[in-house]
Design a protein around this motif. Sequence first.
Motif, PDB file in Angstrom:
ATOM      1  N   ALA A  42      -5.972   7.166  14.239  1.00 26.86           N
ATOM      2  CA  ALA A  42      -7.290   6.708  14.489  1.00 26.86           C
ATOM      3  C   ALA A  42      -6.114   5.578  15.197  1.00 26.86           C
ATOM      4  N   ASP A  43      -6.395   3.789  15.868  1.00 30.24           N
ATOM      5  CA  ASP A  43      -5.314   3.115  16.759  1.00 30.24           C
ATOM      6  C   ASP A  43      -4.391   2.700  15.706  1.00 30.24           C
ATOM      7  N   LEU A  44      -4.424   2.607  14.160  1.00 29.10           N
ATOM      8  CA  LEU A  44      -3.179   2.147  12.539  1.00 29.10           C
ATOM      9  C   LEU A  44      -2.602   1.852  13.457  1.00 29.10           C
ATOM     10  N   PHE A  45      -1.243   2.449  14.440  1.00 33.54           N
ATOM     11  CA  PHE A  45      -0.141   2.851  14.184  1.00 33.54           C
ATOM     12  C   PHE A  45       0.136   1.474  15.859  1.00 33.54           C
ATOM     13  N   LYS A  46      -0.740   1.648  16.844  1.00 25.26           N
ATOM     14  CA  LYS A  46      -1.424   1.109  18.183  1.00 25.26           C
ATOM     15  C   LYS A  46      -1.210  -0.247  17.890  1.00 25.26           C
ATOM     16  N   HIS A  47      -2.486  -0.540  17.639  1.00 23.98           N
ATOM     17  CA  HIS A  47      -2.630  -1.582  15.967  1.00 23.98           C
ATOM     18  C   HIS A  47      -2.918  -2.113  15.193  1.00 23.98           C
ATOM     19  N   THR A  48      -0.945  -2.267  15.011  1.00 28.11           N
ATOM     20  CA  THR A  48      -0.920  -2.754  13.878  1.00 28.11           C
ATOM     21  C   THR A  48      -1.774  -3.665  12.480  1.00 28.11           C
ATOM     22  N   LYS A  49      -1.531  -5.357  13.867  1.00 26.26           N
ATOM     23  CA  LYS A  49      -2.491  -6.254  13.286  1.00 26.26           C
ATOM     24  C   LYS A  49      -1.401  -6.827  11.705  1.00 26.26           C
ATOM     25  N   ALA A  50      -1.948  -6.626  10.432  1.00 28.87           N
ATOM     26  CA  ALA A  50      -1.696  -7.160   9.241  1.00 28.87           C
ATOM     27  C   ALA A  50      -0.451  -6.070   8.830  1.00 28.87           C
ATOM     28  N   ILE A  51      -0.656  -5.189   9.139  1.00 29.48           N
ATOM     29  CA  ILE A  51       0.374  -4.412   8.482  1.00 29.48           C
ATOM     30  C   ILE A  51       1.170  -3.676   8.888  1.00 29.48           C
ATOM     31  N   ILE A  68       0.765  -1.333  -0.061  1.00 29.16           N
ATOM     32  CA  ILE A  68      -0.172  -0.219   0.417  1.00 29.16           C
ATOM     33  C   ILE A  68       0.840   0.702  -0.057  1.00 29.16           C
ATOM     34  N   LEU A  69       0.664   2.649  -0.909  1.00 31.15           N
ATOM     35  CA  LEU A  69       1.186   3.272  -0.918  1.00 31.15           C
ATOM     36  C   LEU A  69       0.124   4.900  -0.220  1.00 31.15           C
ATOM     37  N   LEU A  70       0.587   4.932   0.432  1.00 28.50           N
ATOM     38  CA  LEU A  70      -0.701   6.182   1.535  1.00 28.50           C
ATOM     39  C   LEU A  70      -0.228   7.549   0.813  1.00 28.50           C
ATOM     40  N   THR A  71      -0.892   8.258  -0.152  1.00 28.05           N
ATOM     41  CA  THR A  71      -0.447   9.727   0.318  1.00 28.05           C
ATOM     42  C   THR A  71      -0.568  10.052   1.637  1.00 28.05           C
ATOM     43  N   HIS A  72      -1.302  10.009   2.500  1.00 26.89           N
ATOM     44  CA  HIS A  72      -1.736  10.505   3.813  1.00 26.89           C
ATOM     45  C   HIS A  72      -2.554   9.840   4.338  1.00 26.89           C
ATOM     46  N   PHE A  73      -2.406  10.387   5.557  1.00 26.45           N
ATOM     47  CA  PHE A  73      -3.387   9.719   6.580  1.00 26.45           C
ATOM     48  C   PHE A  73      -4.448  10.314   7.461  1.00 26.45           C
ATOM     49  N   HIS A  74      -5.475  11.154   6.311  1.00 28.58           N
ATOM     50  CA  HIS A  74      -6.507  11.128   6.317  1.00 28.58           C
ATOM     51  C   HIS A  74      -8.027  10.314   6.381  1.00 28.58           C
ATOM     52  N   PRO A  75      -8.690  10.447   7.453  1.00 28.92           N
ATOM     53  CA  PRO A  75      -9.176   9.354   7.208  1.00 28.92           C
ATOM     54  C   PRO A  75     -10.270   8.506   5.702  1.00 28.92           C
ATOM     55  N   ASP A  76     -10.775   9.748   4.566  1.00 26.86           N
ATOM     56  CA  ASP A  76     -10.699   8.951   3.162  1.00 26.86           C
ATOM     57  C   ASP A  76      -9.821   8.612   2.484  1.00 26.86           C
ATOM     58  N   HIS A  77      -8.270   8.210   2.895  1.00 24.91           N
ATOM     59  CA  HIS A  77      -7.054   7.830   2.265  1.00 24.91           C
ATOM     60  C   HIS A  77      -6.702   6.621   2.962  1.00 24.91           C
ATOM     61  N   THR A  78      -7.676   6.408   4.306  1.00 16.86           N
ATOM     62  CA  THR A  78      -6.714   5.364   5.437  1.00 16.86           C
ATOM     63  C   THR A  78      -8.151   4.367   6.020  1.00 16.86           C
ATOM     64  N   LEU A  79      -8.716   4.298   5.630  1.00 20.95           N
ATOM     65  CA  LEU A  79     -10.555   3.975   6.648  1.00 20.95           C
ATOM     66  C   LEU A  79     -10.436   2.888   5.244  1.00 20.95           C
ATOM     67  N   GLY A  80     -10.359   1.979   5.322  1.00 22.30           N
ATOM     68  CA  GLY A  80     -10.433   0.975   5.057  1.00 22.30           C
ATOM     69  C   GLY A  80      -8.812   0.366   5.411  1.00 22.30           C
ATOM     70  N   LEU A  81      -8.246   0.688   5.770  1.00 21.66           N
ATOM     71  CA  LEU A  81      -7.132   0.054   6.948  1.00 21.66           C
ATOM     72  C   LEU A  81      -7.525  -1.004   8.160  1.00 21.66           C
ATOM     73  N   LEU A  82      -8.350   0.103   8.308  1.00 26.17           N
ATOM     74  CA  LEU A  82      -9.190  -0.080  10.039  1.00 26.17           C
ATOM     75  C   LEU A  82      -9.782  -1.941   9.307  1.00 26.17           C
ATOM     76  N   ARG A  83     -10.231  -2.372   8.448  1.00 24.75           N
ATOM     77  CA  ARG A  83     -10.328  -4.061   8.249  1.00 24.75           C
ATOM     78  C   ARG A  83      -9.570  -4.828   7.775  1.00 24.75           C
ATOM     79  N   LEU A  84      -8.942  -4.232   7.040  1.00 22.78           N
ATOM     80  CA  LEU A  84      -7.524  -4.753   6.279  1.00 22.78           C
ATOM     81  C   LEU A  84      -6.395  -5.108   7.511  1.00 22.78           C
ATOM     82  N   ARG A  85      -6.719  -4.553   8.001  1.00 21.74           N
ATOM     83  CA  ARG A  85      -5.383  -5.028   8.689  1.00 21.74           C
ATOM     84  C   ARG A  85      -5.751  -6.382   9.901  1.00 21.74           C
ATOM     85  N   TYR A  86      -6.650  -6.805   9.423  1.00 20.58           N
ATOM     86  CA  TYR A  86      -6.900  -8.210   9.705  1.00 20.58           C
ATOM     87  C   TYR A  86      -6.994  -9.200   8.843  1.00 20.58           C
ATOM     88  N   SER A  87      -6.143  -8.601   7.692  1.00 24.12           N
ATOM     89  CA  SER A  87      -5.904  -9.564   6.821  1.00 24.12           C
ATOM     90  C   SER A  87      -4.712 -10.944   7.242  1.00 24.12           C
TER      91      SER A  87
END
Length: 240
Positions: A105-114, A70-89
């Motif tokens: 949100a807590d993407l860095f705190k609970h990285t899981k699969a990412i 994944i190549l993120l441009t930045h961490f605004h929700p409309d560019h990262t929202l899908g990671l909240l579920r995708l991190r359970y991959s």
Amino acid sequence: MKLDFLGTADSGGIPIHNCKCLICEEYRKNNKINLATSAYITCENGEIILIDAGIENISSIFDNKKIKAILLTHFHPDHTLGLLRLRYSADKIDCYHPKDEKGFADLFKHTKAINYIQNSAFNPIKINELTFTPIPLQHSKNTTGYLIEDKNKTIAYLTDCAGISDESMDFLLSKNIDECYIDAGLAPNLNNGNHLNYEEAIKLLDKINAKKSHLIHASHHTLSYLKSNNIKLKYDFYNV
């Protein structure tokens, strides 16, 4: 190489809930939906590379597909929202992003699969047959666009953006760009300092001078303004 889009709208998408503007009503009439800007590339081996992940059900869209990175441009929700579920991959996925201590949100705190990897301006990232070079852009959060290259094509992906520094523009002008997609989310009467309006974006596209140029990240306000005033633009808004 083909850049495909899951959405090309701003964070609200189109149609906006209960909005009665010309564009929202037109979309409803034609059963159309344009979601927040998210793109992807299918590699030669069938693997998927996401450029932003703002679509909430992106994990379902690419179920049974290998997401290489994944190549993120930045961490605004409309560019990262899908990671909240995708991190359970069930797969581990590398996610390259500009420097941001808080992220979303807590993407860095609970990285899981990412696996989060901070990118470095103008330092190329090689993934399969593709090279992605981060390009700093002016926005309300630390943001990088990407120059995407393979042996046959060069694409500039420049969202979200309120301006381009001299250093970033010099880098773009050093390249022979086949396709350029740039943020033009606002009408001239709606500029809020975080995004380009379409007049500003057109001037930048003229300067970049890609073989094909497109405007993206449109809001329903902007498209309604264009339609109601019968304004024809030099470059088209790329809408899915």
